[in-house]
Design an enzyme around this catalytic site. Structure first.
Site, mmCIF file in Angstrom:
data_model
loop_
_atom_site.group_PDB
_atom_site.id
_atom_site.type_symbol
_atom_site.label_atom_id
_atom_site.label_comp_id
_atom_site.label_asym_id
_atom_site.label_seq_id
_atom_site.Cartn_x
_atom_site.Cartn_y
_atom_site.Cartn_z
ATOM 1 N N GLU A 161 0.813 -1.220 0.000
ATOM 2 C CA GLU A 161 0.000 0.000 0.000
ATOM 3 C C GLU A 161 0.846 1.269 0.000
ATOM 4 O O GLU A 161 0.559 2.219 0.726
ATOM 5 C CB GLU A 161 -0.957 0.001 1.194
ATOM 6 C CG GLU A 161 -1.952 -1.136 1.179
ATOM 7 C CD GLU A 161 -3.051 -0.992 2.234
ATOM 8 O OE1 GLU A 161 -3.102 0.073 2.887
ATOM 9 O OE2 GLU A 161 -3.847 -1.925 2.390
ATOM 10 N N GLU A 262 -4.933 -9.346 1.904
ATOM 11 C CA GLU A 262 -5.620 -9.109 3.182
ATOM 12 C C GLU A 262 -7.110 -9.075 2.884
ATOM 13 O O GLU A 262 -7.527 -8.481 1.884
ATOM 14 C CB GLU A 262 -5.234 -7.772 3.817
ATOM 15 C CG GLU A 262 -3.828 -7.652 4.353
ATOM 16 C CD GLU A 262 -3.522 -6.252 4.882
ATOM 17 O OE1 GLU A 262 -2.373 -6.022 5.249
ATOM 18 O OE2 GLU A 262 -4.443 -5.402 4.902
#
Length: 535
Positions: A161, A262
């Site tokens: 990210e 995730e």
């Protein structure tokens, strides 16, 4: 792994079984397979790390527990991971100085593979001030060296990210350079093939450009797999309501494996994990290779499956619900020998615009400590040892503010204009030395001084075998493109003037307004007349 009967194949896809060794996971097209028996591999994973935010694009170093170096805890938790039929764990930061043999063997005996992030807090690519340097590469390669020997190392993440909104998408160029260099290092070291990928966030404005950027261009520069951190299925949702249908359609033609790096929205607790049926069902298994639930340990963020109290594991309703949902699924599979991928084309590179700033080519230069060492040998003027690193930003702002940044072209990092200097990946003191030397060479009357911040030295007659070729490719101004790979004979990253490499635990200090954001800072300073004159 031992051979399997047809009747046992489905169970193996998700179940973990005790064994002396594991069959390495390989990639063919957009799917994972067990190397020896050719069974398709679906990830049934759990994020496994205490006391660390999954977002490691942070500037401050923090203490963390390396979960695969903590043998007692590792062996304690395997029993519970097995109850979830876990075959993969994701760890966000490991300490390459520690021993991981016992835990990795125990995990292997349980049929559990590991995906390891290569960065750690304080040593990662920072989204707002990105850089890919020899110091950071040193950290990445140490992790690779430690983990490559284990057959149950499934792969590595070069970033997590990092770009999370349009105004920091330029950082993705540096992460892709990290992917490229990590892949090249694995190949150069003759390790078995181990994939290097990226874990992305689910930002609507940039997610498609992110996926395209990391997959476009030469395969040597691109990700081997794509991890998606996605939390859009919350409570009693559905394939369509969650947007899983649209995401699946978007990746139908993606030519490398994609999986959820995730998942597990906790907007409603206990989590029901009804998305498991979709993820491992016929609607998604043709595209996705499973996923990794966030996370094992219950902490303040309330994403945990279990709490640790007085050294004992206490599972919760999330754990029970996940276990029930996993028990229901039997993903369909193909055999590697029967699989002929049709989605072989790379993605088209995204165009730069208001929502995307990273130019697809060229990428930032390869982290090459040997080239940096060769360059330092040639300097007649460099930064004085007495200068505190906190002062580097002021020095960069000064020397790079002269003549429209002329003396800093060799260390430039302007991603928007694709203006990369050959030495932009060197250690901070090396980059500053290059710029000071360039100024002093043209301004002989001023001398090498900068009010005592610079010091003259005798340029060394370097004897390194590749220095001549490397320096020629870089060019006198440092604006050339260096294509020769490092031979590994140079000093450790960051060590040219007594600075320590990444393994020491030191990070590039926060003078980075002039270093990692150099192009943006320097030319802004010139335009506004803010450069400080130290002469």
């Amino acid at each position: 792994m031992k051979g399997f009967t047809a009747a046992a194949t489905a169970a193996v896809l998700l179940a973990s079984s005790v064994q002396a060794a594991v069959d390495p996971i390989v990639i063919k097209g957009s799917k994972f397979f067990y190397k020896t028996n050719g069974t398709q591999f679906y990830m049934n994973g759990v994020a496994y790390q205490q006391g660390i935010n999954g977002n490691t694009t942070q500037t401050d170093a923090v203490d963390y527990i390396d979960p695969i170096a903590d043998t007692t805890a590792c062996k304690r938790d395997i029993e519970f991971l097995a109850k979830l039929k876990t075959n993969t764990i994701r760890v966000y930061a490991i300490d390459p100085a520690k021993n991981h043999d016992e835990c990795m063997t125990a995990l292997a005996d349980a049929g559990i593979y590991v995906i390891a992030d290569l960065s750690q807090p304080g040593e990662s690519i920072i989204r707002d001030e990105p850089a890919w340097t020899t110091d950071l590469f040193d950290r990445y390669t140490k992790v690779i060296d430690v983990m490559a020997k284990y057959d149950n190392t499934l792969g590595f993440f070069a970033g997590n990210e990092v770009s999370n909104q349009p105004n920091n998408t330029h950082a993705s160029a540096f992460v892709k350079a990290a992917v490229r260099d990590s892949k090249a290092y694995i190949k150069r070291k003759n390790y078995r093939p181990i994939g290097v990928g990226y874990a992305t966030n689910d930002d609507a404005e940039i997610r498609e450009n992110l996926a395209s950027f990391f997959n476009c261009g030469n395969a040597e520069d691109s990700i081997d797999f794509w991890g998606y951190n996605i939390y859009s299925w919350c409570g009693e949702s559905s394939f369509e309501k969650s947007g899983f249908d649209v995401r699946t359609k978007e990746f139908e033609k993606y030519n490398v494996p994609v999986f959820f790096a995730e998942y597990g929205c906790n907007a409603e607790r206990p989590r029901e994990f009804t998305e498991v049926g979709a993820l491992y069902g016929k609607q998604m298994t043709g595209v996705w290779s499973g996923g990794i639930v966030y996370m094992y340990f219950e902490e303040t963020n309330q994403f945990g499956l279990a709490s640790i109290k007085n050294g004992k594991v206490e599972t919760n309703e999330d754990f029970d619900n996940l276990s029930k949902e996993i028990a229901k699924v039997t993903p369909s599979a193909v055999k590697m020998a029967d699989y002929n991928p049709s989605n072989t084309a790379a993605s088209a590179c995204p165009q730069t615009n208001s929502n995307w700033a990273a130019v697809a080519t060229p990428l930032p230069p390869a982290a090459n400590a040997e080239l940096c060492s060769c360059m330092v040998d040639t300097l007649s003027c460099t930064v004085a040892d007495k200068v505190d690193k906190e002062q580097y930003g002021k020095l960069f702002g000064t020397v790079c503010g002269y003549e429209d940044g002329k003396f800093c072209e060799g260390i430039n990092k302007n991603t928007t204009k694709a203006g990369y200097g050959a030495y932009g990946m060197c250690a901070p003191n090396e980059q500053l030395g290059f710029a000071l030397n360039a100024y002093a060479a043209q301004n002989t009357q001023s001398g090498c001084d900068f009010k005592g911040s610079a010091t003259a030295k005798q340029a060394a007659q370097t004897t390194a075998a590749q220095c001549g070729a490397l320096m020629a490719e870089a060019g006198k101004e440092g604006t050339g493109t260096v294509t020769s790979a490092p031979t590994g004979t140079a000093r450790p990253a960051g060590g040219a003037s007594g600075t320590k490499g990444a393994a020491s635990g030191l990070t590039i200090p926060r003078f980075e307004m002039g270093l990692v954001g150099l192009a943006f800072y320097v030319f802004g300073a010139v335009a506004t007349g803010m450069a400080i004159i130290l002469l």
